[in-house]
Write a protein that holds these residues in place. Structure first.
Motif, PDB file in Angstrom:
ATOM      1  N   VAL A   1       0.660  -5.035  -0.802  1.00  0.00           N
ATOM      2  CA  VAL A   1       1.253  -6.118  -1.588  1.00  0.00           C
ATOM      3  C   VAL A   1       2.260  -5.557  -2.579  1.00  0.00           C
ATOM      4  CG1 VAL A   1       0.770  -7.874  -3.328  1.00  0.00           C
ATOM      5  CG2 VAL A   1      -0.723  -7.670  -1.338  1.00  0.00           C
ATOM      6  N   LEU A   2       1.873  -4.494  -3.274  1.00  0.00           N
ATOM      7  CA  LEU A   2       2.748  -3.898  -4.285  1.00  0.00           C
ATOM      8  C   LEU A   2       4.004  -3.299  -3.653  1.00  0.00           C
ATOM      9  CD1 LEU A   2       3.343  -3.015  -7.177  1.00  0.00           C
ATOM     10  CD2 LEU A   2       1.863  -1.024  -6.812  1.00  0.00           C
ATOM     11  N   THR A   3       3.844  -2.524  -2.603  1.00  0.00           N
ATOM     12  CA  THR A   3       5.001  -1.881  -1.988  1.00  0.00           C
ATOM     13  C   THR A   3       5.926  -2.905  -1.321  1.00  0.00           C
ATOM     14  OG1 THR A   3       3.650  -1.382  -0.029  1.00  0.00           O
ATOM     15  CG2 THR A   3       3.901   0.346  -1.660  1.00  0.00           C
ATOM     16  N   HIS A   4       5.354  -3.962  -0.764  1.00  0.00           N
ATOM     17  CA  HIS A   4       6.183  -5.014  -0.171  1.00  0.00           C
ATOM     18  C   HIS A   4       7.058  -5.657  -1.244  1.00  0.00           C
ATOM     19  CE1 HIS A   4       7.434  -8.284   2.452  1.00  0.00           C
ATOM     20  NE2 HIS A   4       7.079  -9.142   1.506  1.00  0.00           N
ATOM     21  N   TYR A   5       6.482  -5.892  -2.414  1.00  0.00           N
ATOM     22  CA  TYR A   5       7.259  -6.480  -3.508  1.00  0.00           C
ATOM     23  C   TYR A   5       8.390  -5.534  -3.932  1.00  0.00           C
ATOM     24  CZ  TYR A   5       8.473  -8.353  -8.092  1.00  0.00           C
ATOM     25  OH  TYR A   5       9.159  -8.859  -9.170  1.00  0.00           O
ATOM     26  N   ILE A   6       8.062  -4.243  -4.032  1.00  0.00           N
ATOM     27  CA  ILE A   6       9.078  -3.256  -4.425  1.00  0.00           C
ATOM     28  C   ILE A   6      10.209  -3.224  -3.402  1.00  0.00           C
ATOM     29  CG2 ILE A   6       9.525  -0.804  -4.831  1.00  0.00           C
ATOM     30  CD1 ILE A   6       6.593  -0.568  -5.764  1.00  0.00           C
TER      31      ILE A   6
ATOM     32  N   ARG B   1       0.929   6.885  -2.323  1.00  0.00           N
ATOM     33  CA  ARG B   1       1.058   5.887  -1.251  1.00  0.00           C
ATOM     34  C   ARG B   1       2.396   5.141  -1.385  1.00  0.00           C
ATOM     35  NH1 ARG B   1      -2.679   8.272   0.472  1.00  0.00           N
ATOM     36  NH2 ARG B   1      -4.709   7.508   1.155  1.00  0.00           N
ATOM     37  N   ILE B   2       2.770   4.832  -2.614  1.00  0.00           N
ATOM     38  CA  ILE B   2       4.054   4.152  -2.844  1.00  0.00           C
ATOM     39  C   ILE B   2       5.208   5.054  -2.431  1.00  0.00           C
ATOM     40  CG2 ILE B   2       5.585   3.179  -4.601  1.00  0.00           C
ATOM     41  CD1 ILE B   2       3.058   2.374  -6.170  1.00  0.00           C
ATOM     42  N   ILE B   3       5.126   6.343  -2.787  1.00  0.00           N
ATOM     43  CA  ILE B   3       6.171   7.299  -2.421  1.00  0.00           C
ATOM     44  C   ILE B   3       6.319   7.367  -0.903  1.00  0.00           C
ATOM     45  CG2 ILE B   3       6.810   9.739  -2.412  1.00  0.00           C
ATOM     46  CD1 ILE B   3       5.461   9.966  -5.165  1.00  0.00           C
ATOM     47  N   GLU B   4       5.182   7.406  -0.197  1.00  0.00           N
ATOM     48  CA  GLU B   4       5.211   7.489   1.265  1.00  0.00           C
ATOM     49  C   GLU B   4       5.954   6.309   1.880  1.00  0.00           C
ATOM     50  OE1 GLU B   4       1.135   7.664   2.398  1.00  0.00           O
ATOM     51  OE2 GLU B   4       0.820   9.699   1.618  1.00  0.00           O
ATOM     52  N   ARG B   5       5.823   5.139   1.266  1.00  0.00           N
ATOM     53  CA  ARG B   5       6.370   3.924   1.865  1.00  0.00           C
ATOM     54  C   ARG B   5       7.775   3.589   1.353  1.00  0.00           C
ATOM     55  NH1 ARG B   5       0.828   0.240   1.993  1.00  0.00           N
ATOM     56  NH2 ARG B   5      -0.493   1.947   2.714  1.00  0.00           N
ATOM     57  N   ILE B   6       8.057   3.985   0.118  1.00  0.00           N
ATOM     58  CA  ILE B   6       9.355   3.663  -0.480  1.00  0.00           C
ATOM     59  C   ILE B   6      10.345   4.819  -0.321  1.00  0.00           C
ATOM     60  CG2 ILE B   6      10.551   2.980  -2.606  1.00  0.00           C
ATOM     61  CD1 ILE B   6       8.640   0.869  -1.499  1.00  0.00           C
ATOM     62  N   GLY B   7       9.839   6.057  -0.434  1.00  0.00           N
ATOM     63  CA  GLY B   7      10.702   7.231  -0.337  1.00  0.00           C
ATOM     64  C   GLY B   7      11.140   7.719  -1.707  1.00  0.00           C
ATOM     65  N   ARG B   8      11.204   9.030  -1.875  1.00  0.00           N
ATOM     66  CA  ARG B   8      11.568   9.604  -3.174  1.00  0.00           C
ATOM     67  C   ARG B   8      13.007   9.319  -3.562  1.00  0.00           C
ATOM     68  NH1 ARG B   8       8.100  12.805  -6.315  1.00  0.00           N
ATOM     69  NH2 ARG B   8       9.802  12.426  -7.757  1.00  0.00           N
TER      70      ARG B   8
ATOM     71  N   PRO C   1      17.837   8.361 -13.169  1.00  0.00           N
ATOM     72  CA  PRO C   1      17.529   6.930 -13.040  1.00  0.00           C
ATOM     73  C   PRO C   1      17.637   6.508 -11.581  1.00  0.00           C
ATOM     74  CG  PRO C   1      19.727   7.254 -13.965  1.00  0.00           C
ATOM     75  CD  PRO C   1      19.101   8.603 -13.898  1.00  0.00           C
ATOM     76  N   LYS C   2      16.629   5.802 -11.101  1.00  0.00           N
ATOM     77  CA  LYS C   2      16.608   5.349  -9.704  1.00  0.00           C
ATOM     78  C   LYS C   2      16.366   3.837  -9.676  1.00  0.00           C
ATOM     79  CE  LYS C   2      16.819   9.526  -7.781  1.00  0.00           C
ATOM     80  NZ  LYS C   2      15.644  10.101  -7.096  1.00  0.00           N
ATOM     81  N   ASP C   3      16.359   3.275  -8.486  1.00  0.00           N
ATOM     82  CA  ASP C   3      16.087   1.843  -8.346  1.00  0.00           C
ATOM     83  C   ASP C   3      14.725   1.479  -8.924  1.00  0.00           C
ATOM     84  OD1 ASP C   3      18.481   1.381  -7.092  1.00  0.00           O
ATOM     85  OD2 ASP C   3      17.668   1.494  -5.068  1.00  0.00           O
TER      86      ASP C   3
ATOM     87  N   GLN D   1      12.448  -6.214  -3.746  1.00  0.00           N
ATOM     88  CA  GLN D   1      13.355  -6.122  -4.887  1.00  0.00           C
ATOM     89  C   GLN D   1      14.524  -5.183  -4.594  1.00  0.00           C
ATOM     90  OE1 GLN D   1      12.963  -8.085  -7.810  1.00  0.00           O
ATOM     91  NE2 GLN D   1      11.562  -8.991  -6.318  1.00  0.00           N
ATOM     92  N   ILE D   2      14.242  -4.077  -3.911  1.00  0.00           N
ATOM     93  CA  ILE D   2      15.298  -3.129  -3.569  1.00  0.00           C
ATOM     94  C   ILE D   2      16.291  -3.769  -2.594  1.00  0.00           C
ATOM     95  CG2 ILE D   2      15.812  -0.952  -2.397  1.00  0.00           C
ATOM     96  CD1 ILE D   2      13.162   0.135  -3.453  1.00  0.00           C
ATOM     97  N   SER D   3      15.788  -4.429  -1.562  1.00  0.00           N
ATOM     98  CA  SER D   3      16.646  -5.034  -0.547  1.00  0.00           C
ATOM     99  C   SER D   3      17.487  -6.173  -1.105  1.00  0.00           C
ATOM    100  CB  SER D   3      15.801  -5.536   0.629  1.00  0.00           C
ATOM    101  OG  SER D   3      14.933  -6.590   0.207  1.00  0.00           O
ATOM    102  N   GLN D   4      16.973  -6.845  -2.129  1.00  0.00           N
ATOM    103  CA  GLN D   4      17.703  -7.947  -2.747  1.00  0.00           C
ATOM    104  C   GLN D   4      18.665  -7.465  -3.825  1.00  0.00           C
ATOM    105  OE1 GLN D   4      14.702 -10.652  -4.162  1.00  0.00           O
ATOM    106  NE2 GLN D   4      14.280 -11.479  -2.138  1.00  0.00           N
TER     107      GLN D   4
END
Length: 209
Positions: free
Chosen positions: A192-197, A20-27, A100-102, A200-203
């Protein structure tokens, strides 16, 4: 770099949460390390003995290598993740190249049991699920992936999986920053978890540290 540890009992839905995280954040933004890749190589002992190994005990995992690899990623260095076969209980000759990724996700039933590994995590997640639901998934998985009959899978659960869950995995829940009940079905907790991730990426808070 944001390091997320995702733990939980066998069959709790950890893989579903990760997907689910992969779907929303992207590989492109994340890498995944599986605890299962770091079981000790047991090619030096007979196959029948290997089949008796307790894979739900922390001593079965080469945590030192897993910790070293996670530190390398945090330093911006790629790693070669081992591969492991449950059928032969040995490591494969091939490896998985991990950049290594974000965001780096470390996933496995015992990843919150090791203090040194926990210290490298920015967020610790425990995926919780009802015991009966986990049992049905475990039996199906063992039959499909590990060559066990239903009777063998049920016996293994009673003698190994359940006792180890109560001794090691369930107590590690207290180290979690976020508990996700109902596994991958809990869309609100995953939101909640993916929104936080994503935040963090956008910031720009996920740069290598």
């Amino acid at each position: 770099m944001l390091v997320i540890g995702i733990a939980g009992g066998s069959g709790s839905g950890k893989t579903t949460v990760v997907n689910r995280i992969i779907e929303r954040i992207g590989r492109n933004n994340l890498s995944i390390i599986s605890q299962d890749s770091y079981y000790y190589d047991n090619s030096n002992i007979p196959l029948e003995e290997r089949k008796k190994i307790n894979f739900d005990h922390p001593n079965a995992i080469e945590f030192s290598l897993l910790i070293d690899h996670l530190r390398q990623l945090r330093c911006g260095q790629p790693i070669e993740e081992p591969t492991y076969s449950y059928l032969t209980c040995t490591r494969g000759e091939e490896t998985i190249h991990v950049e290594p990724k974000d965001v780096v996700i470390v996933e496995g039933i015992l990843v919150l049991t090791n203090p040194e590994l926990r210290d490298l995590m920015d967020i610790k997640v425990f995926v919780d699920a009802d015991g009966d639901d986990r049992l049905s998934r475990i039996i199906l998985r063992d039959m499909v992936e590990r060559g066990r009959t239903a009777e063998m899978a049920l016996n293994h659960y009673s003698t190994t999986v359940k006792p180890m869950h109560l001794q090691f995995i369930e107590p590690s829940k207290r180290f979690a920053d976020l508990i996700i009940p109902q596994g991958g079905h809990n869309e609100k907790a995953i939101d909640v978890l993916t929104h936080y991730i994503q935040q963090q990426i956008s910031q720009g808070s996920c740069k290598n540290q």
